[in-house]
Design a protein around this motif. Structure first.
Motif, PDB file in Angstrom:
ATOM      1  N   ALA A 152      -9.022 -28.584  35.267  1.00 24.69           N
ATOM      2  CA  ALA A 152     -10.100 -28.191  36.177  1.00 24.69           C
ATOM      3  C   ALA A 152     -10.689 -26.844  35.759  1.00 24.69           C
ATOM      4  O   ALA A 152     -11.903 -26.637  35.845  1.00 24.69           O
ATOM      5  CB  ALA A 152      -9.588 -28.126  37.620  1.00 24.69           C
ATOM      6  N   LYS A 153      -9.835 -25.950  35.282  1.00 26.79           N
ATOM      7  CA  LYS A 153     -10.314 -24.662  34.772  1.00 26.79           C
ATOM      8  C   LYS A 153     -11.099 -24.859  33.483  1.00 26.79           C
ATOM      9  O   LYS A 153     -12.163 -24.262  33.284  1.00 26.79           O
ATOM     10  CB  LYS A 153      -9.132 -23.714  34.547  1.00 26.79           C
ATOM     11  N   GLN A 154     -10.606 -25.726  32.618  1.00 27.99           N
ATOM     12  CA  GLN A 154     -11.247 -25.974  31.327  1.00 27.99           C
ATOM     13  C   GLN A 154     -12.651 -26.553  31.494  1.00 27.99           C
ATOM     14  O   GLN A 154     -13.577 -26.175  30.773  1.00 27.99           O
ATOM     15  CB  GLN A 154     -10.385 -26.926  30.507  1.00 27.99           C
ATOM     16  N   ILE A 155     -12.828 -27.456  32.440  1.00 24.62           N
ATOM     17  CA  ILE A 155     -14.152 -28.052  32.654  1.00 24.62           C
ATOM     18  C   ILE A 155     -14.968 -27.266  33.682  1.00 24.62           C
ATOM     19  O   ILE A 155     -15.998 -27.730  34.141  1.00 24.62           O
ATOM     20  CB  ILE A 155     -14.052 -29.548  33.044  1.00 24.62           C
ATOM     21  N   GLN A 156     -14.462 -26.080  34.019  1.00 26.33           N
ATOM     22  CA  GLN A 156     -15.148 -25.110  34.880  1.00 26.33           C
ATOM     23  C   GLN A 156     -15.365 -25.599  36.306  1.00 26.33           C
ATOM     24  O   GLN A 156     -16.359 -25.257  36.948  1.00 26.33           O
ATOM     25  CB  GLN A 156     -16.459 -24.647  34.242  1.00 26.33           C
ATOM     26  N   TRP A 157     -14.422 -26.405  36.815  1.00 26.19           N
ATOM     27  CA  TRP A 157     -14.450 -26.751  38.227  1.00 26.19           C
ATOM     28  C   TRP A 157     -13.968 -25.564  39.054  1.00 26.19           C
ATOM     29  O   TRP A 157     -14.471 -25.333  40.137  1.00 26.19           O
ATOM     30  CB  TRP A 157     -13.547 -27.953  38.495  1.00 26.19           C
TER      31      TRP A 157
END
Length: 159
Positions: free
Chosen positions: A11-16
């Protein structure tokens, strides 16, 4: 919990969710989105509606995949700095709003470290231990061993 950690990383990687940055230079920059200890979890995200909705979706996906249930009645949302729509964000997550100072894993969180109240819990624990030891027939060396092994570790844990 490893599965939840991986989902929050994704979720952090895809900027959620954005988390917060630690480090002084670009080469040493680390983004922290969550901290896990046994079954306790701290999740850091921005105070906007989209990030909270994505966080809620991530947690719902985790529940569906793992079969585990997150008890939102035990969960709290804490604000750092000024958050205008805090109640709306808490409603999205289905949890209560907490306030600082609080305790996490028995440690004061958000309290000023020089305030005497931070140490009141340690003092109470020491007094409680000493009271039970006084009732026992312990030699001076036995008491010294207990002080060195038990009482010495209580303030060290807080520090």
């Amino acid at each position: 919990m490893e599965g939840l950690s991986k989902m929050l990383d994704k979720a952090k990687q895809i900027q959620w969710i954005e988390g917060f940055t630690v480090g002084s230079s670009v080469a040493n920059l680390v983004i922290v989105s969550h901290l896990l200890y046994a079954d306790d979890t701290l999740i850091f995200c921005g105070a906007n509606k989209m990030q909270v909705q994505y966080l809620n979706l991530t947690l719902l996906l985790f529940q569906a995949i793992s079969g585990l249930h997150i008890n939102m009645l035990k969960s709290k949302i804490y604000l750092v700095n000024l958050v205008e729509n805090l109640e709306e964000l808490a409603d999205i997550m289905g949890c209560d709003v907490g306030s600082f100072p609080t305790t996490y894993l028995g440690l004061p969180l958000g309290a000023r470290y020089k305030v005497a109240e931070v140490w009141s819990g340690v003092i109470e624990k020491v007094e409680k231990r000493l009271a039970t030891w006084q009732m026992q027939n312990l030699s001076m060396s036995g008491r010294l061993t207990l002080v060195n092994s038990v009482l010495d570790s209580l303030p060290t844990y807080i520090m």
